[in-house]
Write an enzyme that holds these catalytic residues in place. Structure first.
Site: not given
Ligand code: UDP
Ligand code: MN
Length: 284
Positions: A51-52, A56, A164, A166, A233
Site C-alpha cells: 500500500f502506497a 508513502y 525486530p 522485540y 498489528e
Molecule cells: N501507509 C500508507 N500511507 C500512510 C500511512 C501508511 O500507504 O499515510 C501504509 C504503508 O504501506 C505503510 C503501512 O501503511 O508501510 C504501515 O504504516 P507505517 O509504515 O507508517 O507503520 P510502521 O511500520 O511505522 O509501524
C-alpha cells in the site's frame, strides 16, 4: 553437490524451532538451491500486496526495484499496488513471469485507517482474484527495501515475521493490546512472540481467514469506541497466538534501518527505512 542434511551445521545461537515444532527461518538453516529445486517445473505463483497512499508513494520506487532483485527471483510474482495516486506509480522493469497491478483506492486521512484498511482490501483481493490463481501471498509495508534473498524458504500455510524490536524481549515486555475490552487483548500469561504487521503471509485460505477475523475484531472494537494500541498489528498478534503460524521468519525478514545490527543477524533481507513520522503521516 548438495551436502547431506545430517551434515548441515545449522544455527545454535538462535531459536530455530518453536515449542509447537515449527521452524524459525534464519540464514544458515536452509539450502536455497535445494528448496528452489523442489518447486522447479511447478507454476508456483506468489502474490504480494503493498500500500502506497499519500506521501508513502515516495517509497514505492525503491521498494519495487529492490523487490525485483531479491524477492522470489525466478518465480512468478504478481504485485498488487494499492494507491490513491495511480499516476505516480513508477515504471519498474520486471523480469518475465513478474507483473504489477495498480489498484486505486480512496484517500484516507488517518494513518491508522490506512494501515488497518489493508486487511479488508487483502481479503477482498483473495476472494475476488487470487483463490484459483496464486499459491501464496505476502502483505508488505511499502516503507521498506529488500537487501538480500527472500525466497521459497519463507513459504508456509501461515507465516509470521518476528518483530525486530522485540525478538529478545520477555513476554511481559511485548507491546500487545492489554485492555481486556479489546478483541486484541492478550493476558499477561499469553503470547509466544511479537509478530510484525509490516510483513506476514501464507497460503490464500489462511491469509484470508486471518484478514477476515482481524477485520471483524477491529470493527467490533470500533463499535465499542476503542482502537487497539497497534491497530491491525495488535489483532494479528492475537490471531497468531490462537492460530499458531506454521512457519516463522526471523527478523532478517523485516529489520529496521535505524536499529544497530545484532550479531545473530547474518543477513538483512528486508528492512524498514528510517522516516520522519511527523512529516510523512497525514495525522499525528
Ligand atoms: N501507509 C500508507 N500511507 C500512510 C500511512 C501508511 O500507504 O499515510 C501504509 C504503508 O504501506 C505503510 C503501512 O501503511 O508501510 C504501515 O504504516 P507505517 O509504515 O507508517 O507503520 P510502521 O511500520 O511505522 O509501524
Ligand atoms: Mn512500515
Amino acid at each position: 553437490m548438495l551436502p547431506m542434511p545430517g551434515n548441515a551445521t545449522g544455527r545454535t545461537d538462535v531459536l530455530t524451532m518453536t515449542s509447537w515444532s515449527v521452524p524459525v527461518v534464519w540464514e544458515g538453516t536452509f539450502n536455497p538451491v535445494l528448496l528452489n529445486s523442489l518447486y522447479q517445473g511447478t507454476s508456483l505463483t506468489i502474490a504480494a500486496t503493498v500500500f502506497a497512499q499519500g506521501k508513502y508513494i515516495r517509497f514505492l520506487k525503491r521498494f519495487l526495484e529492490t523487490m525485483e532483485q531479491h524477492f522470489f527471483t525466478g518465480f512468478n510474482v504478481h504485485v498488487f499496488v494499492y494507491t490513491d495516486q495511480p499516476n505516480e506509480v513508477p515504471q519498474v522493469k520486471m523480469a518475465s513471469g513478474r507483473q504489477l497491478t495498480v489498484k486505486t483506492v480512496p484517500t484516507l486521512n488517518r494513518w491508522q485507517d490506512i494501515s488497518a484498511s489493508r486487511l479488508f482490501l487483502v481479503q477482498a483481493l483473495i476472494d475476488d482474484e487470487l483463490l484459483d490463481y496464486a499459491d501464496f501471498i505476502f502483505c508488505l509495508d511499502v516503507d521498506s527495501e529488500f537487501h538480500g534473498h527472500w525466497g521459497t524458504e519463507s513459504l508456509g500455510d501461515l507465516v509470521g515475521v518476528l518483530h525486530p524490536g522485540y525478538y529478545k524481549a520477555h513476554r511481559s515486555a511485548l507491546p500487545y493490546e492489554r485492555r481486556p475490552i479489546s478483541k486484541a487483548y492478550m493476558a499477561p500469561e499469553e503470547g509466544d512472540f511479537y509478530y510484525c504487521g509490516g510483513a506476514f503471509g501464507g497460503n490464500l485460505q489462511e491469509v484470508q481467514r486471518l484478514c477476515r477475523t482481524c477485520i471483524i475484531n477491529f470493527w467490533d472494537d470500533r463499535t465499542k469506541g476503542i482502537e487497539a494500541v497497534w491497530q491491525e498489528e495488535s489483532h494479528i498478534n492475537r490471531y497468531m497466538w490462537i492460530n499458531k503460524p506454521s512457519k516463522i521468519l526471523s527478523p532478517e525478514y523485516l529489520w529496521q534501518d535505524f536499529a544497530a545490527r545484532e550479531p545473530e543477524i547474518h543477513i538483512i533481507r528486508f528492512s524498514g527505512v528510517a522516516k520522519n513520522y511527523a512529516e510523512i503521516r497525514p495525522n499525528v
